[in-house]
Design an enzyme around this catalytic site. Structure first.
Site, PDB file in Angstrom:
ATOM      1  N   LYS A   1       0.840  -1.203   0.000  1.00 16.39           N
ATOM      2  CA  LYS A   1       0.000   0.000   0.000  1.00 16.39           C
ATOM      3  C   LYS A   1       0.873   1.250   0.000  1.00 16.39           C
ATOM      4  CE  LYS A   1      -3.691   2.121   2.810  1.00 16.39           C
ATOM      5  NZ  LYS A   1      -4.432   2.009   4.096  1.00 16.39           N
TER       6      LYS A   1
ATOM      7  N   SER B   1      -9.452   1.921   3.450  1.00 18.84           N
ATOM      8  CA  SER B   1      -8.641   2.699   2.524  1.00 18.84           C
ATOM      9  C   SER B   1      -7.674   1.844   1.703  1.00 18.84           C
ATOM     10  CB  SER B   1      -7.855   3.754   3.290  1.00 18.84           C
ATOM     11  OG  SER B   1      -6.921   3.131   4.151  1.00 18.84           O
TER      12      SER B   1
ATOM     13  N   SER C   1      -9.350  -0.440   7.670  1.00 20.06           N
ATOM     14  CA  SER C   1      -8.830  -0.261   6.310  1.00 20.06           C
ATOM     15  C   SER C   1      -8.160  -1.480   5.696  1.00 20.06           C
ATOM     16  CB  SER C   1      -7.857   0.918   6.263  1.00 20.06           C
ATOM     17  OG  SER C   1      -8.562   2.124   6.240  1.00 20.06           O
TER      18      SER C   1
END
Lengths: 100, 503
Positions: free
Chosen positions: B85, B160, B184
């Protein structure tokens, strides 16, 4: 209780954010709605409840006081928008009375 | 089977037997990305040259070890292509956090997790999309683009860490890392039909994770199955002197522990599963409730004992989270000032440089949260908002502490809904916040949780079962999820992307 426009502007200054007039109007509305929603916690009796400082079983984590190599200055400054003589460069913040 | 569809443990077995090379495996996954990612948009940046170089190095390391008779000592991640990420730094690879304010920023240091993966010989494919500074539940807050859910391209992947979840679901990596501050990792894992784990606060070093809310943030794995999640967790867990919140508790060999999960028809015999009544309330989609209840019944079939429990302060978790997380964000994001890195708007004064850099560099959700946080911390409001929220947080943690004295794990939905349409919730911040209603309480309590696929709704969208355990009890979570996974085939279902691409 809705936030006033003046409160929105005050908080934006605290947060160092320049906002357009449209953003001020929108955020006033949205932040007021979120704070209204969050008001539910005011009803909880917390008079005897300590605040959570940390969820960890750790206290005062120390490292050994031993000198170690640091990141080279050129790496530290590599992403800087403006750097001079091994320093980050910023706009002047103090006006001198007279030139030395 | 095409190589990109392999799990880590399947690929590791074939690499070890010499059936495939890391270079072939990496090339297969890169080809898959080049075919699909224009449609899915999981990656913010790709590192194909680096990936092939690391794969070649992994192949050399393996043949060297083979010659020396030392292959048993190799990491199961050697030569395995992974995604990270884009809030986690990799030295020399651009890191944006999904924000314009960090466009072009090249981190001069590795995060501890990326250093550990590199040391294990893993291959980095690229950096995945995220809501800006991990603030969001759909990737719609990314300043660059919205990632699409591989099960339905008109829907969000969750967030997210939506890029990592979508990349795993679409076989555009074997596994990935994300970060979880309020859900997330678990919520996008649920919406994309993959396994996602939020470790205990303190289990994994956050050094090199761009901070959002420091008392809540934790890095965790996305994987195609539970075994892979365990392998990845073993690689990243453990004490790190560079992160003073990482706890010096030995990290077990999680995947090896799975092998000890009871065999036979009742592998979960003796496991006490708590079902919190407050998590089955209005707002949960009927298909989600049905799938999760069926999953709990399956745990009982496998020998577990389920009982209803109560977490009485559940409804306060969302408001508490949306005061504490923004307050911490307002402090953490103060560092983005246009002086040391990232966007810098030249203005007449230093003060105006700060204001305009941040005004232009941050997107709407970041501005909202930074302002909300600044308000909750400001003179006159601190006691009523921030301090009060931290007191109520103590009650939420006490709920879990009490419940987990009577049960070993808690089972509930990961998300009240399956993947929603792009744009459906974007205009109303509060409705977006509700997406994390079942996940964020764990972050407040600092405990661990995992989402494992447990079915589909009538539209064919994945549903996730969330399992929750106490601090540093990841083994318990993983073995329960592993036993469930062995008894079901949800994790083997894949989105029909060939069909989608032809449309």
């Amino acid at each position: 209780m809705p936030l006033s426009l003046a409160e929105v502007e005050h908080v934006a200054e605290l947060a160092r954010l320049s906002l357009s007039e449209e953003e001020k109007t929108l955020f006033r509305e949205q932040l007021s709605a979120i704070l209204d929603y969050a008001a539910v916690i005011q009803q909880v009796d917390t008079s005897t409840i300590p605040p959570t400082a940390t969820v960890l079983p750790l206290r005062n984590v120390m490292r050994d006081d031993v000198a170690r190599p640091s990141m080279p200055p050129e790496d530290v400054l590599a992403n800087a928008p403006d750097a001079r003589d091994g320093f980050f460069a910023v706009r002047q913040i103090l006006q001198s009375q007279s030139k030395p | 089977m095409t190589l990109h569809a392999l799990t880590i443990h399947e690929a590791a077995a074939r690499l070890q037997s010499g059936e495939i090379t890391a270079t072939e495996l990496t090339q297969s996954v890169l080809d898959r990305i080049f075919t699909l990612d224009n449609a899915i948009k999981a990656y913010l940046a790709l590192t194909p040259e680096l990936a092939l170089e690391q794969a070649a190095r992994a192949d050399r390391a393996r043949s060297d070890a083979r010659r020396a008779g030392a292959e048993a000592a190799l990491s199961p991640l050697l030569g395995i292509p992974l995604a990270i990420k884009d809030v986690i730094t990799v030295e020399g690879v651009p890191c944006t956090a999904g924000s314009r304010i960090l466009e072009g920023y090249i981190p001069p240091y590795d995060s501890t997790v990326s250093a550990r993966l590199a040391r294990a010989g893993a291959v980095l494919l690229g950096k995945t999309n995220t809501d800006e500074f991990a603030m969001g539940s759909s990737t719609e807050n990314s300043a660059y683009f919205t990632t699409r859910n591989p099960w339905d391209l008109s829907r969000v992947p969750g967030g997210s860490s939506g890029g990592s979840a979508a990349a795993v679901a679409a076989d555009m990596c074997l596994a990935a890392l994300g970060s979880d501050t309020g859900g997330s990792v678990r919520q996008p894992a649920s919406l994309c039909g993959v396994v996602g784990l939020k470790p205990t606060y303190g289990r994994v070093s956050r050094y090199g994770l761009i901070a959002y809310a420091s008392s809540l943030d934790q890095i965790g794995p996305f994987a195609k199955d539970v075994t892979d999640a365990a392998l990845l967790l073993s690689a990243i867990a453990g004490h790190d002197p560079l992160d003073s919140t990482s706890v010096d508790v030995p990290a077990p060999h999680y995947a090896a522990a799975l092998a000890q999960t009871g065999a036979g028809s009742r592998p979960l015999a003796g496991l006490r599963v708590g079902v919190p009544r407050e998590y089955f309330v209005a707002g949960i989609e009927p298909d989600v409730e049905q799938a999760v209840r069926a999953a709990i019944a399956k745990l009982v079939d496998l020998g577990a004992e389920a009982r209803e429990i109560s977490l009485p302060h559940t409804e306060l978790a969302l408001p508490v989270y949306y005061l504490i997380a923004p307050a911490e964000a307002s402090a953490n994001l103060a560092r983005f000032d246009g002086i040391r890195y990232g966007l810098s708007v030249d203005a007449a004064s230093l003060w105006d440089t700060y204001r305009q850099t941040r005004g232009q560099g941050f997107g709407a959700e970041v501005k909202r949260r930074v302002m909300l946080g600044a308000y909750a911390l400001s003179a006159g409001y601190y006691d009523a908002y921030y301090l009060k929220a931290q007191q109520v947080r103590t009650l939420i943690k006490a709920d879990f502490d009490a419940a987990l004295r009577d049960v070993d794990v808690i089972a509930c939905p990961t998300s009240p809904v399956t993947a929603f349409k792009i744009g459906e919730r974007a205009a109303d911040p509060l409705s977006m916040y509700l997406a994390d209603i079942f996940t964020l309480s764990l972050n407040l309590a600092g405990i661990c949780g995992l989402s494992v696929p447990c079915g589909f709704d009538r539209q064919g969208l994945p549903v996730g079962l969330q399992l929750i355990a106490g601090a540093f009890e990841e083994e318990r979570l993983l073995s329960a999820a592993y036993a469930y996974e062995q008894a079901t085939d949800w994790h083997t279902r894949k989105p029909d992307l060939e069909l989608t691409l032809e449309d």
